[in-house]
Write a protein that holds these residues in place. Sequence first.
Motif: not given
Length: 99
Positions: A40-41, A66-68, A71, A81
Amino acid sequence: MKNNYLNMIGLAYRARKCSLGEETIVKDIQQNKAKLVLLASDIGPQTRKKLTDKCKFYEVPIEIVDDRETLSHAIGKSHRVAIAILDAGFATKIKSLLG
């Protein structure tokens, strides 16, 4: 295009071709089971360093996605993450969808 790779992650998870959790992912990288690691970012700096270093040493491809929340939603779990893809076919397809 963006949702397609998330759908593939969901399919891989339901096919039991994913591993979750930092320790499990590190073990799968070391045992040459992981074909692709997705981070994740917004992953923490220590976890990011640990997983990227392991991936570089064992020559496992790694992708920042992408973000957590996005995801985690793709596999139906919360607060994930990092995901390791354990199947070469899924890993190749996800990499091609990510570009």
